[in-house]
Design an enzyme around this catalytic site. Structure first.
Site, mmCIF file in Angstrom:
data_model
loop_
_atom_site.group_PDB
_atom_site.id
_atom_site.type_symbol
_atom_site.label_atom_id
_atom_site.label_comp_id
_atom_site.label_asym_id
_atom_site.label_seq_id
_atom_site.Cartn_x
_atom_site.Cartn_y
_atom_site.Cartn_z
ATOM 1 N N ASP A 150 40.635 31.156 42.187
ATOM 2 C CA ASP A 150 39.624 32.206 42.316
ATOM 3 C C ASP A 150 38.202 31.658 42.348
ATOM 4 O O ASP A 150 37.441 31.787 41.383
ATOM 5 C CB ASP A 150 39.803 33.214 41.175
ATOM 6 N N ASP A 173 51.997 33.246 42.710
ATOM 7 C CA ASP A 173 50.696 33.245 42.028
ATOM 8 C C ASP A 173 50.943 33.351 40.515
ATOM 9 O O ASP A 173 52.081 33.554 40.079
ATOM 10 C CB ASP A 173 49.930 34.471 42.556
HETATM 11 C C1 NOJ Z 1 45.023 35.932 41.282
HETATM 12 C C2 NOJ Z 1 44.944 35.097 42.517
HETATM 13 O O1 NOJ Z 1 44.252 33.909 42.257
HETATM 14 C C3 NOJ Z 1 44.306 35.906 43.624
HETATM 15 O O2 NOJ Z 1 44.243 35.118 44.782
HETATM 16 C C4 NOJ Z 1 45.095 37.174 43.857
HETATM 17 O O3 NOJ Z 1 44.471 37.948 44.844
HETATM 18 C C5 NOJ Z 1 45.175 37.983 42.562
HETATM 19 N N1 NOJ Z 1 45.774 37.168 41.551
HETATM 20 C C6 NOJ Z 1 45.987 39.260 42.719
HETATM 21 O O4 NOJ Z 1 47.304 38.976 42.998
#
Ligand code: NOJ
Length: 988
Positions: free
Chosen positions: A623, A547
């Site tokens: 997100d 990520d």
């Molecule tokens: C950003 C990511 O897009 C999300 O899916 C993840 O839960 C958070 N970072 C925390 O790692």
């Protein structure tokens, strides 16, 4: 009403409102806030104002022009009337299958322009093809052909330089037709020419050959008409409290690309936008900003916007009923793209304008002429999408965060109790002590290996997150090792860069640095790693999530890294920003491949991507919010990824932010099962929403959806295999399946699964009926009740019932779909389950389909360890049909972009095939056989066995178009045929 009552009522109202999803737009630049984009748009505006008087100052010189004897490469010099002392090289490479590669670079510049994007994006150095060249006074023409036999010509006009692709007598792409080509040359700050105040339009272009040979004297150089009168943001630029020092000065590249016959353009992910890209320039533009390609971590992104998101693929398809072409504009730098549909009436084409911040021009023209041909051409360039392990196509349950081993095992147990299948449970950043990846938080995960063993017991897997930021502390071995190896990204002054992310102060490994590769891969070693040197507490059942790899830097400009940071080779971050995330995923994927002998296929999910990322794993759309609008836009987003090579992709089911209602969550599962990557995920602040927490009827409806996903795993696996050999994506928009049917070109709320099934997911509240578009004169059978619908060649809208428990999903007449209908806890447990074949007969009483199988985890399939069946249904006698199963491999020996030729390694008696000899077809369901059969026989070799069957007469009025009703259904139970065998079933 008292004040307190009013206040309480207001509070209650606020609590009921959906959470506001407001991107912090001010964190991200608009074009006007980005100096090179501003300059690019200003150039286009000056050209538009000048109208026909505008002419490009760039021309190709006759002198020194060389075409090699093989007819593969043209090398020439380009001159700009603006700066006669600066020279540019132009290379045109002829590639096989009618492709051309056009590169332009500054010759002997003060510095080298970044020229390594292709090194990272391309699968291998593309082999050269040959063309027949002819040189005229005004043009050079290269003639080549596509592998399908289409004629392709590249016309290169000397002055002004203009390059165009012609296919079968029609111009399909033109470069610099609007005169917006501009490669800003490297210059010395002090030497920058004083702005010349000349009238806005005074092109003084080179006219004809003479001007090319005798450019205007420097003193007469009227740059302002072209470049503008000011040095706008050449040497530094500030935004949001950050200053980009721009030590190299201006170096942007602008180019107009026109598709004279296209009606739609698609591609250039990642944007939360429709599939057919809305225009960004008048007339009638939907967006005012250009599409931006700059990998960014955009918190709470808008569901309809050309704003940049996490990944960038500078590949654009241009389409009309006459054909499809594509351009791949290989740049690793920030890029903005304007799209317009010029006002010359229908058929005027699509015009686009690309401006990238740095690098050479390295442009590929892909002639198509069909979407299927484009997929092959793009795959040949950037590589096949990886065939994942079967488990990776199952359901993934994620949450930020499952907080302990106990939590993880509890989630698994509750899936079992609810009889819901599950393949993978995920761990987000909280599993890692102080966000030091590879180091478990032992307070909550005291015995990770024991937890992983318990997870693996029903053949399930885990995924844990490993981000690219490394906590800057001497006690973190990953950081200190990177420091010792000198593989950390540097600031412009050469010192180690520090940015902020989850662990606080962090350093970032430089995956452009070859010394980082083996080191990073070593961190994933199993078993033999020493404490503090590798991931001692991991097992082969733990896979990885990469990520934040844009990279995300909380205190950086636009939440990312300063552009003047330095990578290996002295390249600035500006040059490689969009490539960065892919290299991280690549090394992680290689690490997982190397950690076992014999190797297993890796699974790595990445948020950031670039051309070539398809070789390394899956991506997701980041997100999103728990809103209907986000749910809806997830469809065009994943379709766009699909047509640009990213076959393995999905959106967070339920939306990352917010708390979706049970109805929304249920509909989201009904949509999510049709994404290749299928994961439920949620933000740390949201309420728990694992599907077993739903109450009935939602719970059982979601269970049905999960079971449908698992029933269709043979379909998904076969399609992922197809993507890996031909590049054709598993999910397909209308323009891909029906490239000549105009009514479907802008459709992006329904799509095909392969070419056998059509789905129109419900993405609104309270829906009980759904309109579906059928673009062909063919029958479609509802999945839920076998209702038969008839489309028409001009396109037919039908309306189907779609209450909460019904997904508008159809079998397309003419296709055979293999299903596995026995619910299991996880996908590997299905390895020996029998198959059901659904034969959806066409109006002509025919059908065909495929099934691909292998061990689902190793690379043995590349040595021929596989089963690949072709099913056909053909007419038998007046009313009957003959269904056959044949070995597909020998019939398609060359349909592959693998490095290996399967047919030479394959034997029908391979070990894998033998290992599933017991697997049978347990049921054949034939839809649309309108006459009652009198006999059904299985024929295998010389044996002929009579089979039991049940035929139910349908209720639709046969022979009448658009007449709906339930189809006739024939069920042959237990036909006694093996899935690995050749057989025939004759229904008469
Ligand atoms: C950003 C990511 O897009 C999300 O899916 C993840 O839960 C958070 N970072 C925390 O790692």
């Amino acid at each position: 009403m008292t004040f307190a009552v009013v206040a309480l009522a207001l509070l209650a109202l606020v609590a009921l409102l959906p959470p506001a999803h407001a991107v912090k737009s001010h964190d991200f630049k608009t074009c006007a806030q980005s100096a090179f984009c501003r300059r690019g748009r200003a150039l286009a505006a000056r050209a538009a104002d000048a109208g026909d008087a505008w002419q490009s100052p760039y021309s190709l010189l006759h002198d020194g022009l060389d075409i090699d004897s093989a007819g593969s490469t043209l090398r020439g010099r380009v001159h700009s009337a603006l700066y006669p002392h600066i020279s540019f090289s132009l290379h045109v490479h002829v590639l096989p299958d009618g492709l051309f590669r056009i590169s332009m670079d500054q010759v002997d510049g003060l510095r080298k322009r970044y020229d390594e994007a292709a090194r990272w994006a391309l699968h291998r150095d593309p082999p050269l093809g040959t063309a027949k060249w002819s040189r005229g006074e005004r043009h050079i023409i290269a003639r080549s052909t596509t592998s399908e036999g289409g004629e392709v010509e590249l016309h290169i006009q000397y002055a002004p330089l203009r390059i165009s692709l012609w296919q079968d007598g029609k111009e399909t792409v033109s470069l610099n037709g609007r005169g917006l080509l501009h490669m800003e040359h490297f210059r010395v700050k002090e030497d920058a020419p004083a702005p010349v105040p000349v009238p806005a339009v005074d092109p003084a272009p080179p006219s004809g050959e003479q001007a090319v040979l005798e450019p205007p004297a420097p003193a007469q150089r009227p740059t302002a008409w072209f470049e503008g009168a000011e040095e706008d943001g050449y040497w530094s630029e500030s935004f949001g409290g950050h200053t980009d020092s721009k030590p190299k000065g201006p170096e942007s590249l602008s180019l107009d690309i026109t598709f004279p016959h296209a009606q739609h353009v698609y591609g250039i992910p990642e944007h939360a936008a429709p599939l057919s890209l809305p225009t960004t320039q008048p007339p009638g533009n939907a967006y005012t900003e250009p599409y931006r390609l700059y990998n960014l971590d955009v918190f709470e992104y808008l569901p309809d916007s050309p704003m940049a998101l996490y990944g960038s693929i500078p590949l654009m398809h241009a389409h009309s009923a006459a054909g499809t072409v594509a351009v791949l504009f290989l740049t690793g730098a920030e890029t903005w793209i304007d799209v317009a549909r010029p006002e010359r009436g229908a058929g005027a084409g699509m015009s686009t304008h690309w401006v990238t911040e740095s690098g050479i021009l390295d442009l590929f023209l892909l002639p198509g002429p069909s979407p299927a041909a484009l997929f092959k051409q793009y795959t040949a360039l950037t590589g096949p999408s990886a065939l994942p392990q079967l488990f990776a196509l199952g359901y993934h349950q994620c949450r930020w965060n499952y907080i302990s081993s106990r939590d993880v095992l509890d989630v698994q147990r509750r899936f079992d109790d609810a009889r819901m299948p599950l393949d993978v449970t995920w761990l987000d950043v909280e599993y890692a002590e102080e966000k030091k990846y590879f180091v478990w938080d032992k307070a909550n995960f005291p015995d990770p290996r024991a937890m992983l063993a318990a997870v693996a017991e029903p053949r399930r897997k885990m995924v844990a997150i490993v981000d690219p930021h490394l906590k800057k502390t001497a006690s973190y071995f990953v950081y200190t090792q990177a420091q010792q190896r000198d593989v950390l990204i540097k600031k412009s002054n050469g010192q180690e860069y520090e940015g902020w992310c989850w662990p606080g102060a962090s350093a970032y490994a430089d995956f452009f640095h070859p010394d980082s590769w083996a080191w990073w891969r070593g961190l994933f070693r199993l078993g033999d790693a020493k404490e503090g040197e590798g991931w001692t507490d991991s097992t082969k059942d733990l896979f990885i999530w990469n990520d934040m790899n844009e990279p995300s830097v909380f205190n950086g400009p636009e939440i990312t890294m300063p552009k003047d940071n330095l990578h290996h080779g002295g390249w600035e971050h500006r040059d490689v920003h969009n490539i960065n995330g892919m290299l991280f995923q690549k090394q992680t994927a290689l690490a997982l491949t190397e950690r076992e002998h014999p190797a297993k296929r890796p699974f790595v999910l990445s948020r950031s991507f670039y051309p070539g990322s398809q070789k390394y794993g899956a991506v997701w759309t980041g997100d999103n919010g728990g809103t209907w609008a986000h749910m809806k836009v997830g469809i065009p987003m994943t379709l766009t990824l699909a047509v640009t090579g990213m076959s393995f992709a999905g959106a967070d089911v339920g939306g990352f932010f917010g708390n979706p209602s049970p109805e929304m969550l249920t509909r989201w599962y009904q949509l999510g099962i049709f994404a290749t990557f299928f994961r439920g995920h949620a933000h740390i602040d949201t309420k728990r929403r694992e599907p077993y927490l739903l109450e009935d009827p939602y719970r059982s409806i979601v269970r049905d959806a999960l079971e449908l996903r698992y029933a269709m795993l043979p379909v998904w696996y076969t399609l992922m295999h197809e993507a890996s050999v031909s590049g054709t994506p598993p999910i397909r928009p209308h323009y891909v399946v029906f490239p000549k049917h105009e009514g479907g070109f802008a459709i992006d709320d329904q799509f095909y699964i392969g070419d056998a099934m059509l789905v129109k997911p419900v993405t609104d509240a309270g829906v009980t009926e759904t309109a579906v578009y059928l673009p062909e004169d063919q029958v479609y059978y509802s999945y839920s009740d076998y209702t038969l619908h008839r489309g028409s060649a001009s396109g037919t809208h039908i309306t189907v019932a779609s209450p909460l428990d019904t997904i508008p999903l159809f079998y397309r007449g003419g296709h055979i779909v293999p299903l596995r209908l026995r619910p299991r806890r996880s996908s590997p447990l299905m390895a020996h389950d029998p198959f059901t074949l659904v034969v959806a007969l066409s109006t002509k009483r025919t059908a065909q389909g495929e099934l691909y199988l292998d061990d689902g985890e190793s690379f043995a399939y590349q040595q021929g360890e596989l089963v690949w069946r072709q099913f056909t249904a053909t007419k038998a006698g007046k009313k009957g049909i003959r269904i056959a199963s044949l070995d597909k491999v020998p019939t398609h020996p060359t349909e592959t972009v693998y490095d290996v030729d399967l047919s030479s390694k394959y034997s029908a008696q391979n070990e894998y095939a033998k290992s599933i000899e017991d697997v049978r077809v347990e049921r054949i369901v034939v839809l649309g056989l309108s006459a009652a059969p009198s006999t059904v026989h299985a024929v295998s070799g010389s044996a002929k066995v009579a089979l039991e069957f049940k035929w139910t007469k349908g209720s639709h009025a046969e022979g009448k178009k658009n007449q709906e009703g339930v189809a006739s259904v024939l069920v042959v139970k237990d036909p006694g045929v093996g899935i690995t065998k050749d057989w025939e079933i004759v229904i008469e």
